[in-house]
Design a protein around this motif. Structure first.
Motif, PDB file in Angstrom:
ATOM      1  N   UNK A 297      36.865  40.281  67.437  1.00  0.00           N
ATOM      2  CA  UNK A 297      37.870  39.993  68.467  1.00  0.00           C
ATOM      3  C   UNK A 297      37.397  40.502  69.824  1.00  0.00           C
ATOM      4  N   UNK A 298      36.802  41.687  69.831  1.00  0.00           N
ATOM      5  CA  UNK A 298      36.360  42.296  71.087  1.00  0.00           C
ATOM      6  C   UNK A 298      35.314  41.436  71.803  1.00  0.00           C
ATOM      7  N   UNK A 299      34.389  40.846  71.029  1.00  0.00           N
ATOM      8  CA  UNK A 299      33.334  40.027  71.643  1.00  0.00           C
ATOM      9  C   UNK A 299      33.742  38.560  71.718  1.00  0.00           C
ATOM     10  N   UNK A 300      35.043  38.301  71.447  1.00  0.00           N
ATOM     11  CA  UNK A 300      35.639  36.974  71.607  1.00  0.00           C
ATOM     12  C   UNK A 300      35.082  35.925  70.635  1.00  0.00           C
ATOM     13  N   UNK A 301      34.663  36.383  69.459  1.00  0.00           N
ATOM     14  CA  UNK A 301      34.297  35.442  68.404  1.00  0.00           C
ATOM     15  C   UNK A 301      35.545  34.932  67.695  1.00  0.00           C
ATOM     16  N   UNK A 302      36.632  35.690  67.817  1.00  0.00           N
ATOM     17  CA  UNK A 302      37.933  35.272  67.322  1.00  0.00           C
ATOM     18  C   UNK A 302      38.982  35.642  68.363  1.00  0.00           C
ATOM     19  N   UNK A 303      40.017  34.820  68.451  1.00  0.00           N
ATOM     20  CA  UNK A 303      41.111  35.101  69.374  1.00  0.00           C
ATOM     21  C   UNK A 303      42.163  35.946  68.655  1.00  0.00           C
ATOM     22  N   UNK A 304      43.110  36.460  69.437  1.00  0.00           N
ATOM     23  CA  UNK A 304      44.184  37.247  68.840  1.00  0.00           C
ATOM     24  C   UNK A 304      45.042  36.388  67.925  1.00  0.00           C
ATOM     25  N   UNK A 305      45.256  35.115  68.286  1.00  0.00           N
ATOM     26  CA  UNK A 305      46.023  34.228  67.406  1.00  0.00           C
ATOM     27  C   UNK A 305      45.298  34.016  66.082  1.00  0.00           C
ATOM     28  N   UNK A 306      43.976  33.868  66.161  1.00  0.00           N
ATOM     29  CA  UNK A 306      43.200  33.709  64.937  1.00  0.00           C
ATOM     30  C   UNK A 306      43.233  34.983  64.106  1.00  0.00           C
ATOM     31  N   UNK A 307      43.230  36.130  64.785  1.00  0.00           N
ATOM     32  CA  UNK A 307      43.318  37.400  64.063  1.00  0.00           C
ATOM     33  C   UNK A 307      44.644  37.506  63.324  1.00  0.00           C
ATOM     34  N   UNK A 308      45.727  37.020  63.951  1.00  0.00           N
ATOM     35  CA  UNK A 308      47.030  37.044  63.283  1.00  0.00           C
ATOM     36  C   UNK A 308      46.987  36.210  62.002  1.00  0.00           C
ATOM     37  N   UNK A 309      46.322  35.050  62.068  1.00  0.00           N
ATOM     38  CA  UNK A 309      46.195  34.210  60.878  1.00  0.00           C
ATOM     39  C   UNK A 309      45.374  34.924  59.811  1.00  0.00           C
ATOM     40  N   UNK A 310      44.304  35.592  60.234  1.00  0.00           N
ATOM     41  CA  UNK A 310      43.461  36.339  59.302  1.00  0.00           C
ATOM     42  C   UNK A 310      44.263  37.456  58.639  1.00  0.00           C
ATOM     43  N   UNK A 311      45.114  38.124  59.413  1.00  0.00           N
ATOM     44  CA  UNK A 311      45.968  39.180  58.859  1.00  0.00           C
ATOM     45  C   UNK A 311      46.945  38.608  57.833  1.00  0.00           C
ATOM     46  N   UNK A 312      47.419  37.390  58.076  1.00  0.00           N
ATOM     47  CA  UNK A 312      48.298  36.743  57.107  1.00  0.00           C
ATOM     48  C   UNK A 312      47.549  36.486  55.803  1.00  0.00           C
ATOM     49  N   UNK A 313      46.271  36.039  55.901  1.00  0.00           N
ATOM     50  CA  UNK A 313      45.455  35.855  54.698  1.00  0.00           C
ATOM     51  C   UNK A 313      45.328  37.177  53.940  1.00  0.00           C
ATOM     52  N   UNK A 314      45.144  38.251  54.697  1.00  0.00           N
ATOM     53  CA  UNK A 314      44.996  39.573  54.091  1.00  0.00           C
ATOM     54  C   UNK A 314      46.259  39.933  53.311  1.00  0.00           C
ATOM     55  N   UNK A 315      47.427  39.727  53.927  1.00  0.00           N
ATOM     56  CA  UNK A 315      48.690  40.071  53.280  1.00  0.00           C
ATOM     57  C   UNK A 315      48.928  39.215  52.030  1.00  0.00           C
ATOM     58  N   UNK A 316      48.656  37.922  52.158  1.00  0.00           N
ATOM     59  CA  UNK A 316      48.830  37.009  51.023  1.00  0.00           C
ATOM     60  C   UNK A 316      47.883  37.396  49.884  1.00  0.00           C
ATOM     61  N   UNK A 317      46.636  37.709  50.237  1.00  0.00           N
ATOM     62  CA  UNK A 317      45.661  38.094  49.231  1.00  0.00           C
ATOM     63  C   UNK A 317      46.016  39.403  48.553  1.00  0.00           C
ATOM     64  N   UNK A 318      46.480  40.377  49.338  1.00  0.00           N
ATOM     65  CA  UNK A 318      46.825  41.675  48.757  1.00  0.00           C
ATOM     66  C   UNK A 318      47.993  41.547  47.788  1.00  0.00           C
ATOM     67  N   UNK A 319      48.992  40.754  48.151  1.00  0.00           N
ATOM     68  CA  UNK A 319      50.143  40.561  47.261  1.00  0.00           C
ATOM     69  C   UNK A 319      49.698  39.957  45.931  1.00  0.00           C
ATOM     70  N   UNK A 320      48.787  38.986  46.005  1.00  0.00           N
ATOM     71  CA  UNK A 320      48.270  38.369  44.788  1.00  0.00           C
ATOM     72  C   UNK A 320      47.480  39.378  43.959  1.00  0.00           C
ATOM     73  N   UNK A 321      46.650  40.180  44.635  1.00  0.00           N
ATOM     74  CA  UNK A 321      45.855  41.187  43.946  1.00  0.00           C
ATOM     75  C   UNK A 321      46.758  42.200  43.237  1.00  0.00           C
ATOM     76  N   UNK A 322      47.783  42.684  43.926  1.00  0.00           N
ATOM     77  CA  UNK A 322      48.678  43.681  43.344  1.00  0.00           C
ATOM     78  C   UNK A 322      49.340  43.151  42.081  1.00  0.00           C
TER      79      UNK A 322
END
Length: 280
Positions: free
Chosen positions: A77-102
């Motif tokens: 994000x810092x070097x602008x390879x991803x935007x903050x909106x894209x980071x939010x989507x990535x965080x959603x993937x993280x949450x969805x994945x963690x719930x499935x893992x648990x």
């Protein structure tokens, strides 16, 4: 440095190429762009390979992998390879994945397990594991930009969202009411049968069925899963005594998960602008 490389890779000025030379050159550029799109995946897996199972400096491996994953993500994000909106989507993937893992590692299910100790394990799941799902989203986001991806005849969003939700729910419910993945796969095939992904490996647009893209991505994730289990990051019950290849059926599961991930990416504003919704 990476911005300069990306600009070079995305330079689509016409080239004087023909025949076999053009085909080989486009294939090479496609491979390079795909590798570049896997930046997060590559760096994260490098950390997995290099990290001793016992950890470093008294810090468990799982906890160090979490630090590495967060650092890579913030750097992108810092070097602008991803935007903050894209980071939010990535965080959603993280949450969805963690719930499935648990759910999957819980005592009643035990589809797989994380055998090592970690301070950042919650419900038996190390927090870094969500980044393995987020890595899929990161790859799609990066590939979308580098390959100038556009989608033709995408199904209406409400339909795509409905099948994505059902796919996700089936990962939970198949332990109780049966596995309906093949019915869902058939529905997805019908839904995306007309959908085509348009991409630019070099200077000309190329096309392929969107469903083929889902299946191919699922295959490479299955390959990565084999690597992850071989290194003992997590294990399926049949791998606890000695490692064996992950069952080929997991390929279908990952392909379906890619559909769900793609649907989340498709909700991003700048991605929507390059998606043509089928009207009939």
């Amino acid at each position: 440095m990476l911005s300069a490389i990306d600009s070079f890779l995305m330079d689509d000025r016409p080239r004087s190429l023909a025949g076999l030379k053009r085909g080989l050159t486009e294939f090479l550029w496609f491979g390079i762009k795909e590798a570049r799109a896997c930046l997060f995946v590559g760096l994260f897996f490098a950390a997995i390979f290099l990290m001793p199972r016992a950890g470093l400096f008294g810090i468990p491996r799982y906890d160090l992998l979490l630090v590495v994953a967060v650092a890579i993500q913030l750097w992108m994000v810092r070097v602008k390879l991803e935007t903050w909106d894209e980071l939010k989507a990535v965080c959603l993937f993280h949450a969805v994945g963690f719930a499935l893992e648990a759910f999957k590692v819980s005592g009643n299910i035990q589809s797989w397990s994380y055998p090592d100790f970690g301070y950042t394990k919650i419900f038996g799941v190390p927090l870094f594991s969500g980044f393995m799902y987020a890595a899929i989203g990161s790859y799609i986001v990066q590939a979308w930009r580098l390959l100038d991806i556009r989608v033709r005849h995408h199904p209406p969003y409400w339909m795509a969202t409905a099948i994505a939700v059902l796919i996700y729910v089936n990962f939970f419910t198949h332990h109780y009411i049966g596995d309906y993945r093949w019915y869902l796969a058939a529905c997805a095939l019908g839904l995306y049968s007309r959908s085509t992904v348009v991409f630019r490996p070099l200077d000309r647009d190329r096309r392929m069925p969107l469903m083929l893209g889902f299946v191919l991505t699922g295959f490479f994730i299955w390959m990565a899963e084999n690597i992850g289990t071989f290194w003992g990051v997590w294990r399926y019950p049949n791998q606890l005594g000695a490692w064996s290849a992950v069952h080929i059926s997991k390929w279908s599961s990952w392909s379906l998960l890619v559909i769900m991930t793609f649907t989340i990416v498709a909700s991003l504003k700048h991605v929507k602008a390059k998606i043509h919704i089928a009207q009939d």
